[in-house]
Design a protein around this motif. Sequence first.
Motif, PDB file in Angstrom:
ATOM      1  N   ILE A  72      61.744  57.668  25.660  1.00  0.00           N
ATOM      2  CA  ILE A  72      62.437  56.608  26.385  1.00  0.00           C
ATOM      3  C   ILE A  72      61.700  55.304  26.215  1.00  0.00           C
ATOM      4  O   ILE A  72      60.592  55.250  25.690  1.00  0.00           O
ATOM      5  N   GLY A  73      62.314  54.216  26.640  1.00  0.00           N
ATOM      6  CA  GLY A  73      61.727  52.896  26.477  1.00  0.00           C
ATOM      7  C   GLY A  73      60.567  52.663  27.414  1.00  0.00           C
ATOM      8  O   GLY A  73      60.212  53.498  28.236  1.00  0.00           O
ATOM      9  N   ALA A  74      59.999  51.472  27.325  1.00  0.00           N
ATOM     10  CA  ALA A  74      58.850  51.112  28.147  1.00  0.00           C
ATOM     11  C   ALA A  74      59.258  50.975  29.600  1.00  0.00           C
ATOM     12  O   ALA A  74      60.410  50.722  29.937  1.00  0.00           O
ATOM     13  N   VAL A  75      58.282  51.169  30.498  1.00  0.00           N
ATOM     14  CA  VAL A  75      58.530  51.075  31.922  1.00  0.00           C
ATOM     15  C   VAL A  75      57.648  49.994  32.507  1.00  0.00           C
ATOM     16  O   VAL A  75      56.656  49.579  31.919  1.00  0.00           O
ATOM     17  N   GLY A  76      57.998  49.504  33.704  1.00  0.00           N
ATOM     18  CA  GLY A  76      57.143  48.550  34.400  1.00  0.00           C
ATOM     19  C   GLY A  76      57.624  47.125  34.240  1.00  0.00           C
ATOM     20  O   GLY A  76      58.699  46.847  33.732  1.00  0.00           O
ATOM     21  N   SER A  77      56.770  46.206  34.664  1.00  0.00           N
ATOM     22  CA  SER A  77      57.112  44.786  34.662  1.00  0.00           C
ATOM     23  C   SER A  77      56.023  43.993  33.974  1.00  0.00           C
ATOM     24  O   SER A  77      54.856  44.344  34.029  1.00  0.00           O
ATOM     25  N   LEU A 107      47.170  46.169  34.325  1.00  0.00           N
ATOM     26  CA  LEU A 107      46.676  46.838  35.524  1.00  0.00           C
ATOM     27  C   LEU A 107      47.848  47.410  36.295  1.00  0.00           C
ATOM     28  O   LEU A 107      48.854  46.722  36.515  1.00  0.00           O
ATOM     29  N   VAL A 108      47.724  48.665  36.698  1.00  0.00           N
ATOM     30  CA  VAL A 108      48.692  49.274  37.595  1.00  0.00           C
ATOM     31  C   VAL A 108      47.934  50.014  38.685  1.00  0.00           C
ATOM     32  O   VAL A 108      46.908  50.644  38.432  1.00  0.00           O
ATOM     33  N   ILE A 142      54.663  52.251  43.501  1.00  0.00           N
ATOM     34  CA  ILE A 142      53.905  51.195  42.836  1.00  0.00           C
ATOM     35  C   ILE A 142      53.330  50.239  43.880  1.00  0.00           C
ATOM     36  O   ILE A 142      54.058  49.663  44.688  1.00  0.00           O
ATOM     37  N   VAL A 143      52.018  50.065  43.859  1.00  0.00           N
ATOM     38  CA  VAL A 143      51.324  49.151  44.754  1.00  0.00           C
ATOM     39  C   VAL A 143      51.119  47.798  44.084  1.00  0.00           C
ATOM     40  O   VAL A 143      51.261  46.754  44.694  1.00  0.00           O
ATOM     41  N   TYR A 144      50.819  47.842  42.766  1.00  0.00           N
ATOM     42  CA  TYR A 144      50.584  46.599  42.023  1.00  0.00           C
ATOM     43  C   TYR A 144      50.809  46.880  40.546  1.00  0.00           C
ATOM     44  O   TYR A 144      50.417  47.935  40.039  1.00  0.00           O
ATOM     45  N   GLN A 145      51.420  45.939  39.862  1.00  0.00           N
ATOM     46  CA  GLN A 145      51.608  46.024  38.417  1.00  0.00           C
ATOM     47  C   GLN A 145      51.374  44.665  37.782  1.00  0.00           C
ATOM     48  O   GLN A 145      51.808  43.652  38.311  1.00  0.00           O
ATOM     49  N   ARG A 146      50.702  44.706  36.645  1.00  0.00           N
ATOM     50  CA  ARG A 146      50.596  43.499  35.836  1.00  0.00           C
ATOM     51  C   ARG A 146      50.529  43.919  34.368  1.00  0.00           C
ATOM     52  O   ARG A 146      49.529  44.510  33.935  1.00  0.00           O
ATOM     53  N   SER A 147      51.596  43.670  33.648  1.00  0.00           N
ATOM     54  CA  SER A 147      51.679  43.986  32.217  1.00  0.00           C
ATOM     55  C   SER A 147      51.251  45.418  31.914  1.00  0.00           C
ATOM     56  O   SER A 147      50.718  45.712  30.842  1.00  0.00           O
ATOM     57  N   SER A 148      51.497  46.310  32.845  1.00  0.00           N
ATOM     58  CA  SER A 148      50.992  47.677  32.708  1.00  0.00           C
ATOM     59  C   SER A 148      51.851  48.542  31.807  1.00  0.00           C
ATOM     60  O   SER A 148      51.492  49.689  31.534  1.00  0.00           O
ATOM     61  N   MET A 206      43.506  52.700  16.118  1.00  0.00           N
ATOM     62  CA  MET A 206      44.926  52.992  15.968  1.00  0.00           C
ATOM     63  C   MET A 206      45.519  53.641  17.220  1.00  0.00           C
ATOM     64  O   MET A 206      46.729  53.846  17.298  1.00  0.00           O
ATOM     65  N   ASP A 207      44.687  53.988  18.191  1.00  0.00           N
ATOM     66  CA  ASP A 207      45.183  54.570  19.442  1.00  0.00           C
ATOM     67  C   ASP A 207      45.907  53.506  20.265  1.00  0.00           C
ATOM     68  O   ASP A 207      45.431  52.368  20.380  1.00  0.00           O
ATOM     69  N   GLN A 208      47.036  53.873  20.859  1.00  0.00           N
ATOM     70  CA  GLN A 208      47.823  52.939  21.673  1.00  0.00           C
ATOM     71  C   GLN A 208      48.447  53.691  22.848  1.00  0.00           C
ATOM     72  O   GLN A 208      49.208  54.647  22.651  1.00  0.00           O
ATOM     73  N   ILE A 209      48.120  53.276  24.061  1.00  0.00           N
ATOM     74  CA  ILE A 209      48.693  53.872  25.263  1.00  0.00           C
ATOM     75  C   ILE A 209      48.701  52.819  26.358  1.00  0.00           C
ATOM     76  O   ILE A 209      47.819  51.956  26.406  1.00  0.00           O
ATOM     77  N   ALA A 210      49.688  52.860  27.220  1.00  0.00           N
ATOM     78  CA  ALA A 210      49.828  51.864  28.285  1.00  0.00           C
ATOM     79  C   ALA A 210      49.147  52.328  29.567  1.00  0.00           C
ATOM     80  O   ALA A 210      49.083  53.526  29.854  1.00  0.00           O
ATOM     81  N   PRO A 211      48.656  51.385  30.390  1.00  0.00           N
ATOM     82  CA  PRO A 211      48.107  51.760  31.688  1.00  0.00           C
ATOM     83  C   PRO A 211      49.094  52.557  32.540  1.00  0.00           C
ATOM     84  O   PRO A 211      48.691  53.483  33.251  1.00  0.00           O
TER      85      PRO A 211
END
Length: 503
Positions: free
Chosen positions: A2-7, A39-40, A48-54, A361-366
């Motif tokens: 699925i696509g990306a999540v968050g804000s 940061l999440v 969700i308590v806080y999100q920033r580009s997570s 080359m590793d890539q993962i989101a917070p």
Amino acid sequence: MIGAVGSVSPVAAQDRGGLGSDLDGILADPGLAGADVGLVVRTVGGEIVYQRSSDRRQQPASNAKLVTSAAAMEVLGPDYRFTTTVASAARQKEDVLDGDLYLKGTGDPTVLAAGYDALAKQVADKGITFVRGKLVADDTWFDDTRLGLGWAWDDEPYYYNAQVSALTAAPDTDYDAGSIVVKVSPGANGAKATVTTVPPTGYVTLDSTATTGAPGSANTISVDRAHGSNTFTITGSIPAGGAATSEWMAVWEPTGYATALFRDALKAHGVRVAGPTTRGATPAGATTLATRDSMPLSQFLVPFLKLSNNLHAEILTKAMGRATAGQGSWTAGRNAISATLAGFGVQGRLSLVDGSGLSRMDQIAPDQLAALLAGATSRPWFPTWFSALPVAGKADRLVGGTLRNRMRGTAAEGAVHAKTGSLTGVSGLSGYVDTAAGERLVFSMVTNNTIGIDTKKVEDAVAIRLASAGSGAAVARAPQVAPGERQGANNRADLECSWVKAC
């Protein structure tokens, strides 16, 4: 997928006493200008308590070990052990083994020289004093690919970038597989320095021009190893009367290193092997003469996660591949890890090409790391895994681990269990925090593309603020970085203890 999540923009979904605005203020540090900060903060239940580009994928550095270790607990189980065996298909005639002797490994990174000595003693206790054939190293449990995809060439001589083999050895109980310690001790003023290795072994060559300087003079000792070689070059000066200098260094071809230690141990126990050392697979039906089992994975997690051991992550990755697909490779291991992610609630695309996070080359989101952390809380093995994470401010190396010198004397001391991560321009801190209000939160902060800032001070300020939530304490602010204080290979003060043994 699925696509990306968050804000992309900061969100304070629940204020919690101004927590959102306080975190905004911490992340406004001017040193982060131009960096990619995610940061999440969320509850274990998913709020969700806080999100920033997570939702933005990042290089995670050693935060990748959260994924590898959780998957290993799921795939291999807490009771998993590595086994090392000595076997032969030849007949024993009185004290003579009339054929080849096989040393087979399954990746155990905890075998010390003493472990190979114990295996040799078991062989001697069978009444064998002479092996008519060869000593055969069987490392076929894993493939022959020794270094990970995208690993930096200039890190290759150092212990944190050692080669991966199913048959290996460690110099001490940090269990840095595939490594030795080069120890340089001072002599008399003006004399040559004394250079030894731990463990002692003739598998490597020491080429030293190191000298002993005047008492109180600068220590300029440097140890290096050329690519494709086991010749270690030692240069510089060490002050007379000063402490010895120890450098942890990776050997070239750990299979040969382990087998050399075993051959020496056999000789010490009165067992002579007539033939040379070669490599090959143990014949089916061979008789086991000696065996050694490692500690279970549940215990092994402590040195792995507390000290952020890169080789442990890579060995577990290949072990998972072997367990699930019969192939001890990074590809099979990555597939085994990927198969566990949905069960932890991890969604969206990511890329992990190794187990440790060494690869660029590793890539993962917070967001994805936070989902893994939350999902792990429902597993029966969670208390063991949680306890193996570094604990903020706890001085004991096997409790505080890579966080032992951070956040001491703050609200976060003892309240933050989290995994650190460090590469040049990359930093991460992801884990759990128990707040002053009695709430457990999950958080993940990963920062890429930093220049000229010790990001760990910002991470600490975030963690301290989270830990103090509900206490009414003053807002923690990130200390400004002193001019010229930079992150990277030329100044390792900001790097975790997996990179700097002295910290």
